[in-house]
Each structure stands twice: as C-alpha cells, then as structure tokens.
Enzyme design. Structure first.
Site, mmCIF file in Angstrom:
data_model
loop_
_atom_site.group_PDB
_atom_site.id
_atom_site.type_symbol
_atom_site.label_atom_id
_atom_site.label_comp_id
_atom_site.label_asym_id
_atom_site.label_seq_id
_atom_site.Cartn_x
_atom_site.Cartn_y
_atom_site.Cartn_z
ATOM 1 C CB CYS A 120 -53.467 39.887 -7.071
ATOM 2 S SG CYS A 120 -55.187 39.160 -7.816
ATOM 3 C CG HIS A 175 -55.225 36.846 -2.065
ATOM 4 N ND1 HIS A 175 -54.696 38.165 -2.262
ATOM 5 C CD2 HIS A 175 -55.553 36.516 -3.483
ATOM 6 C CE1 HIS A 175 -54.486 38.529 -3.450
ATOM 7 N NE2 HIS A 175 -55.057 37.473 -4.130
ATOM 8 C CD GLU A 176 -56.602 33.164 -4.700
ATOM 9 O OE1 GLU A 176 -57.561 33.313 -5.662
ATOM 10 O OE2 GLU A 176 -55.305 33.555 -4.802
ATOM 11 C CG HIS A 223 -59.912 36.923 -6.200
ATOM 12 N ND1 HIS A 223 -59.952 37.921 -6.838
ATOM 13 C CD2 HIS A 223 -58.645 36.738 -5.970
ATOM 14 C CE1 HIS A 223 -58.519 38.496 -7.184
ATOM 15 N NE2 HIS A 223 -57.755 37.552 -6.484
#
Length: 190
Positions: A104, A146-147, A150
C-alpha cells in the site's frame, strides 16, 4: 497536481468515507490529481482517504500488470482497465479465497499475504456519474477490494493474523514517525 499521500497512523485512513454527488467541488480536477499522484508513486490504485479526503472515491489503473507474465492470459483486459469508482458498494463477494502479497502506498516497505475472495459484484458511479453494477474477478477484483477497504476505513494490515501484526508493528511505528525512504510525497501524522 501531485498530492502528498497520507501515511499509516493518519486518522483519515480510519474514517468511513462519505458519499458525494456530481456537484462535489472540482471533482474532475480531483480525479486528475489522484491519477497523477498514483502514477508518480508507481501505484495501481489510490483512494481519497490516502490524500486526506474522507469521501467514497477511488481510482485504479492496472495497465502496468499487463506486462507481468503471471497475467499473460488476461493481459489485453488489464491494458484497458482504468476506472474511477464513486460511492461504491460491494454487493457480493464470492468464490474461493486466495492469498496475494499486497502492499500500500500509505504503508511503504510493508508487504504481506492477504486472503480475499476471487470475485466481487460492485455498484458504483463513474467519473461522469453514470451508475454501474459489474462483476470483476482475478487481480482486478483484488485491486478494487483493496481500494474499497480504504473508503471503509480498513487497511490491508487489518487482514493479517495476530502474529503477522506483531511482526510488522515496528515497521508501522517507523512509518508513523516518517522514518521511510520513498520517492513520492508523503504526509505523516504529527
């Protein structure tokens, strides 16, 4: 404009993002800046919290992976996979879990295996506020997951076992203090 990427320990990375509408101030410019920031850091995804905004916006561009021989069978699809996700909601995750070594931009020099399911069904708006409901699999789903984490206030390190978390604790502490060597702009917690 290249923006500083917030590091591990910044409170904005733990906030759940807020929905935005098509009148969000300077949205097109923000998206351009996010892509420019991502490219300057050699990333393939960037979420708004990573640049200090607690909104539900992220962008991905997996074209660099098209050159990787591990993805030769989907190289053509990867070459054209550049997308903006606004107000995204993952509706379903399916398929077997598979491990992949993730990193990341907000947590430089830390890479660990993370298990995620192979397929997602996601609803989102693109940069023109056109609504989409799509299914993604393989590495594209992985990058989106993954994003997406966030904008939910989740970091990939949250998916690690207790033992792995203990093993990376020192590195995470150094990152919070700004003790990292990166070739892109970062902002560290005070």
């Amino acid at each position: 404009m290249i923006l500083p990427i917030r590091s591990f320990g910044d409170p904005v990375l733990r906030k759940k993002g807020q929905d935005i509408d098509k009148d969000y101030p300077n949205l097109k410019e923000l998206i351009e800046n996010m892509y420019e920031t991502m490219y300057s850091a050699h990333g393939i995804g960037l979420a708004a919290p990573q640049i200090g905004l607690d909104i539900r916006l992220f962008c991905v561009d997996v074209r660099p992976l098209a050159e990787d021989e591990d993805y030769a069978d989907i190289a053509e699809e990867l070459k054209n996979f550049r997308k903006v996700f606004i107000n995204a909601r993952i509706l379903e995750e399916s398929g077997p879990e598979w491990k992949f070594n993730e990193g990341c931009l907000s947590i430089p020099d830390v890479r660990e295996d993370v298990k995620r399911q192979e397929t997602i069904l996601i609803e989102y708006f693109d940069e023109n506020f056109v609504k989409h409901t799509e299914t993604f699999s393989d590495i594209r789903a992985r990058v989106i997951q993954h994003e997406y984490d966030h904008i939910e206030g989740i970091l990939f390190t949250d998916h690690l076992s207790s033992l792995k978390k203990k093993l990376v604790k020192g590195k995470l502490s150094r990152i919070m203090q700004g003790d990292v060597n990166v070739d892109y702009k970062m902002r560290f917690p005070k």
